[in-house]
Design a protein around this motif. Structure first.
Motif, PDB file in Angstrom:
ATOM      1  N   ARG A  76     -42.393 -10.514   5.004  1.00 32.29           N
ATOM      2  CA  ARG A  76     -42.931 -11.868   5.093  1.00 32.29           C
ATOM      3  C   ARG A  76     -42.466 -12.579   6.357  1.00 32.29           C
ATOM      4  O   ARG A  76     -43.120 -13.507   6.820  1.00 32.29           O
ATOM      5  CB  ARG A  76     -42.536 -12.680   3.855  1.00 32.29           C
ATOM      6  N   ASN A 120     -45.038  -0.569  -4.869  1.00 34.24           N
ATOM      7  CA  ASN A 120     -46.108  -1.452  -4.408  1.00 34.24           C
ATOM      8  C   ASN A 120     -45.721  -2.204  -3.135  1.00 34.24           C
ATOM      9  O   ASN A 120     -46.536  -2.364  -2.225  1.00 34.24           O
ATOM     10  CB  ASN A 120     -46.476  -2.439  -5.505  1.00 34.24           C
ATOM     11  N   ASN A 121     -44.469  -2.670  -3.062  1.00 34.36           N
ATOM     12  CA  ASN A 121     -44.041  -3.384  -1.856  1.00 34.36           C
ATOM     13  C   ASN A 121     -43.986  -2.448  -0.649  1.00 34.36           C
ATOM     14  O   ASN A 121     -44.284  -2.870   0.474  1.00 34.36           O
ATOM     15  CB  ASN A 121     -42.684  -4.041  -2.086  1.00 34.36           C
ATOM     16  N   ILE A 160     -42.524  -1.919  -8.744  1.00 31.48           N
ATOM     17  CA  ILE A 160     -42.521  -3.032  -7.789  1.00 31.48           C
ATOM     18  C   ILE A 160     -42.093  -2.565  -6.401  1.00 31.48           C
ATOM     19  O   ILE A 160     -42.632  -3.021  -5.383  1.00 31.48           O
ATOM     20  CB  ILE A 160     -41.624  -4.189  -8.299  1.00 31.48           C
ATOM     21  N   ASN A 189     -35.093  -3.924  -2.171  1.00 30.21           N
ATOM     22  CA  ASN A 189     -36.484  -4.323  -2.330  1.00 30.21           C
ATOM     23  C   ASN A 189     -36.683  -5.769  -1.878  1.00 30.21           C
ATOM     24  O   ASN A 189     -37.631  -6.090  -1.147  1.00 30.21           O
ATOM     25  CB  ASN A 189     -36.898  -4.171  -3.797  1.00 30.21           C
ATOM     26  N   LEU A 211     -37.504  -0.742   2.410  1.00 34.21           N
ATOM     27  CA  LEU A 211     -38.207  -0.385   1.177  1.00 34.21           C
ATOM     28  C   LEU A 211     -38.184   1.120   0.924  1.00 34.21           C
ATOM     29  O   LEU A 211     -38.163   1.553  -0.232  1.00 34.21           O
ATOM     30  CB  LEU A 211     -39.638  -0.911   1.227  1.00 34.21           C
ATOM     31  N   TYR A 254     -39.041  -6.998   1.251  1.00 36.63           N
ATOM     32  CA  TYR A 254     -40.154  -7.940   1.123  1.00 36.63           C
ATOM     33  C   TYR A 254     -39.930  -9.160   2.005  1.00 36.63           C
ATOM     34  O   TYR A 254     -40.876  -9.655   2.645  1.00 36.63           O
ATOM     35  CB  TYR A 254     -40.331  -8.359  -0.335  1.00 36.63           C
ATOM     36  N   LEU A 260     -47.465  -2.060   0.478  1.00 35.04           N
ATOM     37  CA  LEU A 260     -47.861  -3.303   1.135  1.00 35.04           C
ATOM     38  C   LEU A 260     -47.335  -3.340   2.565  1.00 35.04           C
ATOM     39  O   LEU A 260     -48.064  -3.694   3.502  1.00 35.04           O
ATOM     40  CB  LEU A 260     -47.311  -4.473   0.329  1.00 35.04           C
ATOM     41  N   ALA A 261     -46.082  -2.957   2.751  1.00 33.24           N
ATOM     42  CA  ALA A 261     -45.488  -2.942   4.088  1.00 33.24           C
ATOM     43  C   ALA A 261     -46.180  -1.910   4.981  1.00 33.24           C
ATOM     44  O   ALA A 261     -46.392  -2.153   6.180  1.00 33.24           O
ATOM     45  CB  ALA A 261     -43.993  -2.659   3.994  1.00 33.24           C
ATOM     46  N   LEU A 301     -53.502  -4.988  -3.550  1.00 37.71           N
ATOM     47  CA  LEU A 301     -52.601  -4.769  -2.421  1.00 37.71           C
ATOM     48  C   LEU A 301     -53.290  -5.107  -1.096  1.00 37.71           C
ATOM     49  O   LEU A 301     -52.674  -5.695  -0.200  1.00 37.71           O
ATOM     50  CB  LEU A 301     -52.123  -3.320  -2.414  1.00 37.71           C
ATOM     51  N   GLU A 303     -53.374  -8.884  -0.788  1.00 38.57           N
ATOM     52  CA  GLU A 303     -52.047  -9.426  -0.485  1.00 38.57           C
ATOM     53  C   GLU A 303     -51.662  -9.138   0.964  1.00 38.57           C
ATOM     54  O   GLU A 303     -51.081  -9.998   1.650  1.00 38.57           O
ATOM     55  CB  GLU A 303     -51.017  -8.824  -1.437  1.00 38.57           C
TER      56      GLU A 303
END
Length: 213
Positions: A139, A165-166, A162, A131, A150, A135, A169-170, A195, A198
């Protein structure tokens, strides 16, 4: 309740140490459990207090130094965390993971991803390392690689929020519209908005990096 039980066991082991010439064999492990539990409960100051006591009993302990760095990062005390001398690499990649945390705290995402990659190769079944790698890659502007990392983390721990959600997000940042919409349908409105906000922030940061080159 678990924290109280650990503290009681630790006290019993300490009393046993005073009553016998040899140290009770589980005292070190109980201390480390108590420190981990304090961090898990979101009490990094308590973890540091326990570490102060632990390191008087077990000076130079490698695991304690890693826990100290992580506890200082939890408090946002990055300068102090960077001042802790790290031990030699451990078999499970723990030192590489901590280096990754320090680099991530400074926003040095590509370097953090490299450290997390080393740690993940040493502990390939650890979902939290995957994870962190995912992330950091996200970034660093590597959305496709982030999604792959992920997904691996999600396969290992499908119920971990978590990681879910990541991954979403990706997928958003990576433009995977169909997969994103399927995942977002299972979330409530406020989390979807969070999300989306972010993802927009990450994309803006990426645009600024490109402009600065």
């Amino acid at each position: 309740m678990k924290r109280v039980m650990l503290a009681a066991l630790l006290m019993a082991a300490t009393l046993a140490k005073g009553a016998q010439a040899e140290e009770a064999p589980d005292t070190r492990g109980l201390y480390l459990q108590l420190i981990h539990q304090a961090r898990g409960d979101g009490r990094p100051r308590a973890a540091l207090a326990y570490l102060d006591d632990f390191e008087r009993r077990y000076p130079g302990d490698a695991q304690a130094r890693l826990l100290r760095v992580n506890s200082l990062i939890d408090l946002g005390q990055i300068d102090a965390a960077e001042a802790v001398a790290l031990p030699a690499e451990t078999r499970d990649g723990g030192v590489s993971a901590v280096r990754g945390h320090l680099l991530a705290a400074r926003g040095r995402w590509a370097e953090a991803a490299s450290c997390y990659g080393q740690a993940s190769r040493a502990s390939p079944a650890d979902p939290l390392l995957r994870n962190a790698l995912g992330y950091a890659l996200l970034r660093a502007g590597q959305a496709a690689a982030a999604i792959e990392a992920l997904r691996g983390a999600s396969d290992l721990a499908p119920q971990m929020t978590i990681i879910r959600n990541n991954l979403l997000l990706a997928l958003i940042v990576g433009g995977r519209r169909a997969e994103t919409e399927a995942g977002l349908r299972r979330l409530d409105g406020p989390l979807r908005q969070k999300l989306a906000a972010e993802a927009a922030r990450i994309e803006m940061d990426g645009s600024r990096r490109e402009a600065d080159r």
